[in-house]
Design a protein around this motif. Structure first.
Motif, short mmCIF file in Angstrom:
data_model
loop_
_atom_site.label_atom_id
_atom_site.label_comp_id
_atom_site.label_asym_id
_atom_site.label_seq_id
_atom_site.Cartn_x
_atom_site.Cartn_y
_atom_site.Cartn_z
N ARG A 48 54.05 76.47 14.44
CA ARG A 48 55.07 77.28 15.13
C ARG A 48 56.34 77.37 14.29
O ARG A 48 56.98 78.42 14.23
CB ARG A 48 55.37 76.70 16.51
CG ARG A 48 54.22 76.91 17.49
CD ARG A 48 54.54 76.36 18.87
NE ARG A 48 55.68 77.06 19.43
CZ ARG A 48 56.65 76.46 20.12
NH1 ARG A 48 56.64 75.18 20.33
NH2 ARG A 48 57.65 77.18 20.61
N VAL A 49 56.72 76.27 13.64
CA VAL A 49 57.89 76.29 12.76
C VAL A 49 57.67 77.26 11.61
O VAL A 49 58.53 78.08 11.31
CB VAL A 49 58.20 74.87 12.22
CG1 VAL A 49 59.24 74.93 11.10
CG2 VAL A 49 58.67 73.95 13.34
N LEU A 50 56.50 77.17 10.98
CA LEU A 50 56.21 78.06 9.85
C LEU A 50 56.27 79.53 10.28
O LEU A 50 56.86 80.36 9.57
CB LEU A 50 54.84 77.73 9.25
CG LEU A 50 54.69 76.35 8.62
CD1 LEU A 50 53.25 76.14 8.13
CD2 LEU A 50 55.68 76.14 7.49
N ARG A 51 55.69 79.82 11.42
CA ARG A 51 55.70 81.21 11.90
C ARG A 51 57.12 81.66 12.23
O ARG A 51 57.50 82.79 11.95
CB ARG A 51 54.79 81.35 13.12
CG ARG A 51 53.31 81.17 12.73
CD ARG A 51 52.36 81.39 13.88
NE ARG A 51 52.42 82.80 14.24
CZ ARG A 51 52.42 83.22 15.51
NH1 ARG A 51 52.35 82.39 16.50
NH2 ARG A 51 52.46 84.52 15.76
N GLU A 54 58.91 82.36 9.06
CA GLU A 54 58.40 83.59 8.47
C GLU A 54 59.09 84.80 9.10
O GLU A 54 59.43 85.77 8.41
CB GLU A 54 56.89 83.68 8.69
CG GLU A 54 56.25 84.91 8.10
CD GLU A 54 54.77 84.98 8.40
OE1 GLU A 54 54.00 85.21 7.46
OE2 GLU A 54 54.38 84.79 9.58
N ARG A 55 59.33 84.74 10.40
CA ARG A 55 59.99 85.84 11.10
C ARG A 55 61.48 85.90 10.80
O ARG A 55 62.07 86.98 10.76
CB ARG A 55 59.79 85.70 12.62
CG ARG A 55 58.42 86.08 13.11
CD ARG A 55 58.34 86.12 14.63
NE ARG A 55 58.76 84.89 15.26
CZ ARG A 55 57.97 83.84 15.52
NH1 ARG A 55 56.70 83.89 15.19
NH2 ARG A 55 58.44 82.76 16.10
N GLU A 56 62.12 84.73 10.65
CA GLU A 56 63.57 84.69 10.47
C GLU A 56 63.91 83.69 9.37
O GLU A 56 64.26 82.55 9.61
CB GLU A 56 64.25 84.30 11.78
CG GLU A 56 65.71 84.61 11.79
CD GLU A 56 66.33 84.41 13.17
OE1 GLU A 56 67.56 84.29 13.20
OE2 GLU A 56 65.61 84.37 14.17
N GLU A 101 70.17 75.86 5.55
CA GLU A 101 69.27 76.97 5.86
C GLU A 101 67.84 76.51 5.58
O GLU A 101 67.59 75.78 4.62
CB GLU A 101 69.60 78.19 5.00
CG GLU A 101 70.94 78.78 5.31
CD GLU A 101 71.28 79.97 4.43
OE1 GLU A 101 72.20 80.70 4.80
OE2 GLU A 101 70.64 80.17 3.38
N LEU A 102 66.93 76.98 6.40
CA LEU A 102 65.52 76.64 6.26
C LEU A 102 64.74 77.87 5.83
O LEU A 102 64.95 78.96 6.37
CB LEU A 102 64.97 76.12 7.59
CG LEU A 102 65.68 74.88 8.14
CD1 LEU A 102 65.36 74.69 9.61
CD2 LEU A 102 65.26 73.67 7.34
N ARG A 103 63.87 77.66 4.86
CA ARG A 103 63.05 78.77 4.34
C ARG A 103 61.64 78.28 4.06
O ARG A 103 61.42 77.11 3.74
CB ARG A 103 63.63 79.28 3.03
CG ARG A 103 64.89 80.06 3.19
CD ARG A 103 65.29 80.70 1.85
NE ARG A 103 66.28 81.72 2.03
CZ ARG A 103 67.52 81.49 2.45
NH1 ARG A 103 67.90 80.28 2.73
NH2 ARG A 103 68.38 82.48 2.59
N LEU A 104 60.72 79.22 4.15
CA LEU A 104 59.36 78.93 3.70
C LEU A 104 59.35 78.90 2.18
O LEU A 104 59.99 79.73 1.54
CB LEU A 104 58.39 80.03 4.14
CG LEU A 104 57.99 80.08 5.60
CD1 LEU A 104 57.05 81.27 5.83
CD2 LEU A 104 57.33 78.80 6.05
N GLY A 108 54.33 77.59 1.46
CA GLY A 108 54.31 77.84 2.90
C GLY A 108 53.80 79.24 3.21
O GLY A 108 53.01 79.44 4.14
N LYS A 109 54.26 80.21 2.43
CA LYS A 109 53.80 81.59 2.62
C LYS A 109 52.31 81.71 2.31
O LYS A 109 51.56 82.39 3.02
CB LYS A 109 54.61 82.54 1.73
CG LYS A 109 56.05 82.65 2.16
CD LYS A 109 56.87 83.46 1.16
CE LYS A 109 58.35 83.43 1.55
NZ LYS A 109 59.19 84.06 0.55
N THR A 110 51.88 81.04 1.26
CA THR A 110 50.46 81.05 0.89
C THR A 110 49.63 80.41 2.00
O THR A 110 48.56 80.90 2.35
CB THR A 110 50.23 80.31 -0.44
OG1 THR A 110 50.96 80.99 -1.46
CG2 THR A 110 48.77 80.22 -0.80
#
Length: 152
Positions: A48-51, A54-56, A101-104, A108-110
């Motif tokens: 859920r965190v990853l998703r 990904e959205r924001e 700030e948190l980013r994939l 994470g994207k892969t």
């Protein structure tokens, strides 16, 4: 005298809900199998965190926790684990040095891409067994269900 058709729509809704629950249970198994075949397995809350990221992309911990309906300490622990797996990165905010700030990460994207590909392959195999008319009915029904679910 009771009209037998009075409760028919309500009964049909219950029957449909039971069938949907059965399908969801099967999909959970498919989802878990897909998760076990990619880079590394993550828990449902971690997914859920990853998703959400990904959205924001580039959200702070407070905003992420709010989006997840989670407390800051829980959200922070989830991000710690994901950062340890190389799926999430934290960096200083351009707006405030006190905020992160948190980013994939690219990993994470892969992970998300490969997970979706595995799940899609599993579902495609099952859908290919269905007739085109049944697939079209399912698509209409799923779109209607998504519209009926609040806030999702």
């Amino acid at each position: 005298m009771t009209n037998p058709h009075t409760h028919a729509p309500r009964e049909r809704s219950r029957e449909t809900a039971r069938a949907a629950c059965d399908v969801v249970e099967v999909l959970e198994v498919v989802w878990e199998r897909g998760r076990d075949t990619v880079l590394t397995a993550v828990s449902t809350p971690q997914l859920r965190v990853l998703r959400a990221l990904e959205r924001e992309d580039g959200v702070n911990l407070r905003t992420l926790g709010h989006a997840l309906g989670s407390t800051p300490p829980s959200t922070s622990r989830l991000c710690d684990r994901l950062e340890g797996l190389g799926l999430v990165e934290r960096s200083s905010s351009a707006a405030s040095r006190r905020e992160l700030e948190l980013r994939l990460t690219s990993r994470g994207k892969t992970y998300l891409r490969e997970l979706r590909e595995k799940r899609e392959l599993e579902l495609s195999a099952a859908l290919n067994v269905m007739s085109p008319a049944r697939r079209a009915d399912l698509l209409r029904g799923l779109r209607g269900l998504k519209q009926a679910l609040p806030g999702l």
